[in-house]
Design a protein around this motif. Structure first.
Motif, PDB file in Angstrom:
ATOM      1  N   LEU A  48      48.918  -9.948   9.792  1.00  0.00           N
ATOM      2  CA  LEU A  48      49.365  -8.566   9.846  1.00  0.00           C
ATOM      3  C   LEU A  48      49.708  -8.181  11.286  1.00  0.00           C
ATOM      4  O   LEU A  48      48.844  -8.164  12.161  1.00  0.00           O
ATOM      5  CB  LEU A  48      48.264  -7.632   9.308  1.00  0.00           C
ATOM      6  N   PHE A  49      50.980  -7.892  11.514  1.00  0.00           N
ATOM      7  CA  PHE A  49      51.465  -7.488  12.845  1.00  0.00           C
ATOM      8  C   PHE A  49      52.889  -6.973  12.678  1.00  0.00           C
ATOM      9  O   PHE A  49      53.675  -7.594  11.960  1.00  0.00           O
ATOM     10  CB  PHE A  49      51.450  -8.680  13.815  1.00  0.00           C
ATOM     11  N   PRO A  50      53.278  -5.897  13.338  1.00  0.00           N
ATOM     12  CA  PRO A  50      52.531  -5.080  14.304  1.00  0.00           C
ATOM     13  C   PRO A  50      51.903  -3.817  13.715  1.00  0.00           C
ATOM     14  O   PRO A  50      51.491  -2.931  14.460  1.00  0.00           O
ATOM     15  CB  PRO A  50      53.615  -4.709  15.318  1.00  0.00           C
ATOM     16  N   VAL A  51      51.854  -3.721  12.367  1.00  0.00           N
ATOM     17  CA  VAL A  51      51.140  -2.616  11.735  1.00  0.00           C
ATOM     18  C   VAL A  51      50.238  -3.178  10.655  1.00  0.00           C
ATOM     19  O   VAL A  51      50.400  -4.317  10.197  1.00  0.00           O
ATOM     20  CB  VAL A  51      52.093  -1.550  11.132  1.00  0.00           C
ATOM     21  N   GLY A  64      60.977   9.330  20.302  1.00  0.00           N
ATOM     22  CA  GLY A  64      61.973  10.184  19.669  1.00  0.00           C
ATOM     23  C   GLY A  64      62.890   9.504  18.675  1.00  0.00           C
ATOM     24  O   GLY A  64      63.686  10.168  18.000  1.00  0.00           O
ATOM     25  N   LYS A  65      62.777   8.195  18.541  1.00  0.00           N
ATOM     26  CA  LYS A  65      63.640   7.458  17.608  1.00  0.00           C
ATOM     27  C   LYS A  65      62.834   6.979  16.408  1.00  0.00           C
ATOM     28  O   LYS A  65      61.681   6.566  16.555  1.00  0.00           O
ATOM     29  CB  LYS A  65      64.303   6.267  18.308  1.00  0.00           C
ATOM     30  N   GLU A  66      63.445   7.016  15.238  1.00  0.00           N
ATOM     31  CA  GLU A  66      62.786   6.634  13.995  1.00  0.00           C
ATOM     32  C   GLU A  66      63.073   5.169  13.674  1.00  0.00           C
ATOM     33  O   GLU A  66      64.204   4.700  13.804  1.00  0.00           O
ATOM     34  CB  GLU A  66      63.309   7.527  12.863  1.00  0.00           C
ATOM     35  N   TYR A  67      62.021   4.451  13.260  1.00  0.00           N
ATOM     36  CA  TYR A  67      62.145   3.040  12.894  1.00  0.00           C
ATOM     37  C   TYR A  67      61.489   2.825  11.534  1.00  0.00           C
ATOM     38  O   TYR A  67      60.483   3.458  11.216  1.00  0.00           O
ATOM     39  CB  TYR A  67      61.439   2.148  13.920  1.00  0.00           C
ATOM     40  N   GLU A  68      62.029   1.903  10.762  1.00  0.00           N
ATOM     41  CA  GLU A  68      61.424   1.513   9.499  1.00  0.00           C
ATOM     42  C   GLU A  68      60.614   0.233   9.687  1.00  0.00           C
ATOM     43  O   GLU A  68      60.987  -0.636  10.473  1.00  0.00           O
ATOM     44  CB  GLU A  68      62.496   1.294   8.428  1.00  0.00           C
ATOM     45  N   MET A  69      59.508   0.152   8.949  1.00  0.00           N
ATOM     46  CA  MET A  69      58.651  -1.020   9.067  1.00  0.00           C
ATOM     47  C   MET A  69      58.009  -1.299   7.718  1.00  0.00           C
ATOM     48  O   MET A  69      57.434  -0.400   7.103  1.00  0.00           O
ATOM     49  CB  MET A  69      57.557  -0.770  10.125  1.00  0.00           C
ATOM     50  N   PRO A  70      58.068  -2.553   7.209  1.00  0.00           N
ATOM     51  CA  PRO A  70      57.439  -2.854   5.921  1.00  0.00           C
ATOM     52  C   PRO A  70      55.919  -2.840   6.005  1.00  0.00           C
ATOM     53  O   PRO A  70      55.337  -2.917   7.097  1.00  0.00           O
ATOM     54  CB  PRO A  70      57.962  -4.257   5.603  1.00  0.00           C
ATOM     55  N   LYS A  71      55.278  -2.765   4.855  1.00  0.00           N
ATOM     56  CA  LYS A  71      53.819  -2.803   4.768  1.00  0.00           C
ATOM     57  C   LYS A  71      53.287  -4.047   5.475  1.00  0.00           C
ATOM     58  O   LYS A  71      53.793  -5.148   5.303  1.00  0.00           O
ATOM     59  CB  LYS A  71      53.395  -2.812   3.294  1.00  0.00           C
ATOM     60  N   HIS A  72      52.277  -3.851   6.296  1.00  0.00           N
ATOM     61  CA  HIS A  72      51.604  -4.918   7.045  1.00  0.00           C
ATOM     62  C   HIS A  72      52.496  -5.564   8.105  1.00  0.00           C
ATOM     63  O   HIS A  72      52.148  -6.604   8.671  1.00  0.00           O
ATOM     64  CB  HIS A  72      51.052  -5.999   6.122  1.00  0.00           C
TER      65      HIS A  72
END
Length: 290
Positions: A48-51, A64-72
């Motif tokens: 699990l990285f980086p969330v 200030g910028k939006e990013y998408e990140m998948p689970k885990h």
């Protein structure tokens, strides 16, 4: 698969995500790692990285910028991880930031994960290098799933987890969206054992923040200790399985899923770690077969 063994253990690591896919006791022939039956859960021990867990709306905000990140995070499914080094007792994998990764995670980094055999113990060692000119924000964790039961004459309810000390423990309940709610439920009251049963994870994972214990054993009431996981480098612990599945995940975490009231700012995300420019971070957990 990448293979490694000594006189006690053999392991296999899937090149996709550098995911541990086998952990076998050569003395008994027992496979201790869940084999990914998709009827329940197709993974085995994702990194699990980086969330950790889910982000609110699958997004976070950085400067200030939006990013998408998948689970885990993205490492678990990454096919760009390379075997950097193989020695008599270790496998070292490396992932470097790329133009693709910078689109969802705006930091230049090198991520290493090593599997090191020492007698009956596997050390899972993480190293993170901040190659950027700014601080890097991250979470990090393991998600290994262990077979329970390990013999045909036992059932799931014969097994329990025993910590290295008695504690008062509360789990932080996940909401329907997978975010951490403000509700807690008591699990241990000056106790050290959690008994496994099919309803234990009816509300998803048990989440223990800042857990005092740093070692937990998987035990059978019939045959004693099966294995233990030591996680002194990690602040939090998750325990999980798909309800009714014959395994249990023991998950050392540095970080946590988003809380329901988050403002989605990565810098202030609960449990986030900060690594200054040019610095290196290390954290290991240890799986010992008894």
């Amino acid at each position: 698969m990448h293979n490694l063994q000594n006189e006690f253990l053999s392991i296999k690591v899937n090149p996709t995500g550098a995911e541990l896919s086998s952990l076998k006791n050569l003395e008994t022939g027992i496979e201790h790692l869940w084999q990914g039956n998709p009827e329940f859960w197709a993974s085995q021990a994702p990194n699990l990285f980086p969330v950790i867990g889910v982000l609110k709306e699958g997004k976070y905000i950085f400067e200030g910028k939006e990013y998408e990140m998948p689970k885990h995070g993205f490492v678990r499914h990454d096919e760009n991880i390379q075997l950097k080094e193989k020695t008599e007792n270790s496998l070292v994998f490396e992932l470097n930031s790329s133009e693709e990764s910078l689109e969802i995670y705006p930091f230049k980094f090198r991520f290493e994960i090593s599997f090191i055999l020492n007698k009956k113990t596997v050390e899972v060692k993480h190293k993170l290098f901040n190659l950027d000119e700014k601080p890097l924000y991250f979470s990090l964790g393991g998600h290994p799933a262990f077979n329970a039961p390990i013999s045909t004459n036992e059932v799931y309810e014969d097994y329990y987890l025993e910590f290295d000390q008695k504690m008062d423990l509360k789990t932080h309940v996940l909401g329907e969206s997978g975010l951490v709610s403000h509700h807690t439920e008591g699990i241990l009251d000056n106790e050290d054992k959690i008994r496994l049963h099919k309803e234990l994870f009816a509300k998803d994972a048990l989440i223990f923040k800042n857990i005092p214990s740093k070692k937990v054993a998987l035990k059978s009431k019939n045959s004693g200790t099966v294995l233990s996981v030591g996680y002194s480098d990690f602040k939090n612990l998750g325990i999980w399985a798909k309800p009714g599945a014959p395994y249990v995940c023991i998950e050392p975490w540095l970080g946590i899923a988003d809380i329901e009231g988050t403002d989605q700012n990565l810098k202030t995300k609960e449990g986030i770690e900060k690594l200054d420019s040019g610095n290196t971070f290390e954290a290991s957990y240890f799986i010992t077969i008894e």
